[in-house]
Design an enzyme around this catalytic site. Structure first.
Site, mmCIF file in Angstrom:
data_model
loop_
_atom_site.group_PDB
_atom_site.id
_atom_site.type_symbol
_atom_site.label_atom_id
_atom_site.label_comp_id
_atom_site.label_asym_id
_atom_site.label_seq_id
_atom_site.Cartn_x
_atom_site.Cartn_y
_atom_site.Cartn_z
ATOM 1 C CB SER A 229 -0.932 -0.019 1.222
ATOM 2 O OG SER A 229 -1.915 0.976 1.097
ATOM 3 C CG ASN A 230 -0.374 4.658 -1.383
ATOM 4 O OD1 ASN A 230 -1.106 5.364 -0.716
ATOM 5 N ND2 ASN A 230 -0.785 4.062 -2.502
ATOM 6 C CE1 TYR A 231 4.144 5.193 5.610
ATOM 7 C CE2 TYR A 231 5.473 5.721 3.683
ATOM 8 C CZ TYR A 231 5.332 5.096 4.914
ATOM 9 O OH TYR A 231 6.363 4.388 5.439
#
Ligand code: CTP
Length: 422
Positions: A229-231
């Site tokens: 995923s990402n932030y």
């Protein structure tokens, strides 16, 4: 080549013939009011100015009446020579105004508004204003005064009773100290007035439009307990959804996993992966007028999703990845001429060229170039610095803004793009 367009040439006439009542209190920020009047008059608004007694020490009646092309109001009781109509000006101004802006609002006037005191034209007109009309209050004072318990209590009361309070900005104050207390610049106030007046009326071009916003990150499963995923926090997409709903649009928010409350009046669809987001979005492609891709969709997903939990049997491990569908590009590929496709381009500073490429490749109508610096702009933080580039090559650089304000300014540009018809 993109051209940076002047604020003025982008000025829409959304305030044309609107009646703007400006209440000015005695604070140093009153020096910004003549410029604000100019900006409002450029939009062909009708402007009436009311000064408190203290305000006359900071700005002159002559300046304000010259710029507004109307006499400045001050006292409830006119000179004995005045005609009868003047005796009821505090009532007629309340009836006349499409919006009442109090800028700068001092602690003293804020206290009077809260208490219902009406001993001058500014406070009396506040009570006679029609209840559905927007009331924008711009407190500006010393930082300690602003933070004081009584000012905060009074502002909270005004906010609960139909006023929009625009908190002052941080920066250098008249005292020479730095702190929170500065009134926003006239350009920003003018845009807020525009949003308040057009947003609260069916006059907004987004009123009745169907808008899809994608937001947040996506999660791409490796096994049953791990993902890529990402932030992304989803804050920018949620701010856009909230702002569009406030302008009367029917908003569908398709979001990846985030920790944010659903904005008022928004239809929220929770998804996890890019494929789920793509599936949910496709259902809305034909019916939506505007598609805003604010999600940080994972570009790749693991080739195989392993059931259960992968055990560590070796010192290294490889995960094969395959490309995910591009949700936004999927929309613009099939979009009809009346539909708008809007995207974001998060890049490390200085790479605006990538944003322009994405605008062209994905056939977008507008792209927000988001210079990532990890501190004030980008994922997770509450602020953003956006540069908006439209399909005609017009570029509008926005300053550092909180994400709500950035969303409002972005929608203003969308509205202008729609009204220009180009
Ligand atoms: N987008 C999307 N679906 C994807 C990827 C991106 O809808 N699978 C949308 C985003 O919501 C955003 C825009 O496309 O509006 C970003 O474009 P993209 O080219 O994917 O940007 P990056 O992922 O940052 O691309 P790159 O890593 O190549 O810079």
């Amino acid at each position: 080549m993109p051209r940076i367009i002047e604020e003025e040439s982008y000025t829409a006439m959304s305030l044309k013939d609107k009646n703007i009542l400006l209440g000015v209190c005695g604070g140093i920020a009153a020096y910004k009011i003549p410029m604000l009047i100019r900006l409002l008059k450029k939009q062909e608004a009708n402007v009436r100015v009311i000064l408190t007694q203290a305000a006359t020490r900071f700005v002159t009646e002559l300046t304000l009446s010259t710029l507004s092309q109307e006499p400045v109001l001050k006292d409830i009781f006119p000179d004995s020579s005045s005609v009868k109509e003047d005796w009821t000006k505090h009532i007629s101004m309340g009836e006349w105004a499409d919006a009442y802006i109090i800028a700068p609002a001092t602690a003293n006037t804020i206290a009077k508004l809260t208490a219902g005191i009406c001993d001058d034209m500014l406070t009396a007109s506040f009570l006679t204003l029609r209840p559905e009309k927007p009331k924008l209050i711009f407190p500006a004072m010393d930082g300690e005064m602003f933070a004081s318990a009584s000012v905060q209590r009074n502002l909270a009361w005004l906010s609960e009773n139909g006023c929009t309070i625009i908190n002052p900005e941080s920066g250098e104050l008249a005292s020479g100290q730095c702190g929170t207390g500065r009134m926003p610049e006239p350009e920003k106030i003018s845009e807020m007035i525009e949003t308040a007046v057009t947003g609260n009326l069916a006059g907004s071009t987004l009123h009745g439009k169907s808008i899809v916003v994608t937001a947040g990150p996506t999660r791409e499963k490796i096994d049953d307990v791990r993902f890529i995923s990402n932030y992304s926090s989803g804050k920018m997409g949620f701010a856009l959804a909230a702002a569009a709903a406030k302008r009367g649009a029917a908003v569908t928010l398709i979001t990846g996993p985030v920790h944010l409350p659903t904005p008022a009046g928004v239809n929220r669809l929770d998804v996890e992966s890019a494929s789920e987001m793509d599936l949910a979005a496709k259902k809305h492609y034909p019916s939506c007028d505007i598609f805003i891709g604010a999600a940080a969709v994972a570009d790749y997903r693991p080739m195989n999703h392993v059931a259960g939990k992968i055990k560590k049997n070796s010192t290294a491990m490889e995960i094969g990845l395959v490309r995910n569908p591009d949700v936004l590009a999927g929309f613009s590929k099939q979009k009809k001429t009346h539909q708008l496709a809007i995207g974001f381009s998060l890049e490390t500073a200085g790479n605006i060229g990538y944003a322009i490429e994405k605008l062209e490749q994905k056939k977008l109508d507008l792209i927000a170039y988001n210079a990532y610096d990890g501190k004030t702009s980008g994922f997770e933080v509450d602020t953003n610095i956006l540069t908006l580039i439209d399909r005609n090559g017009n570029v509008k650089e926005l300053p550092l803004l909180d994400k709500q304000e950035a969303a409002e300014r972005m929608l203003n540009v969308v509205e202008k793009l729609i009204s220009s018809g180009k």
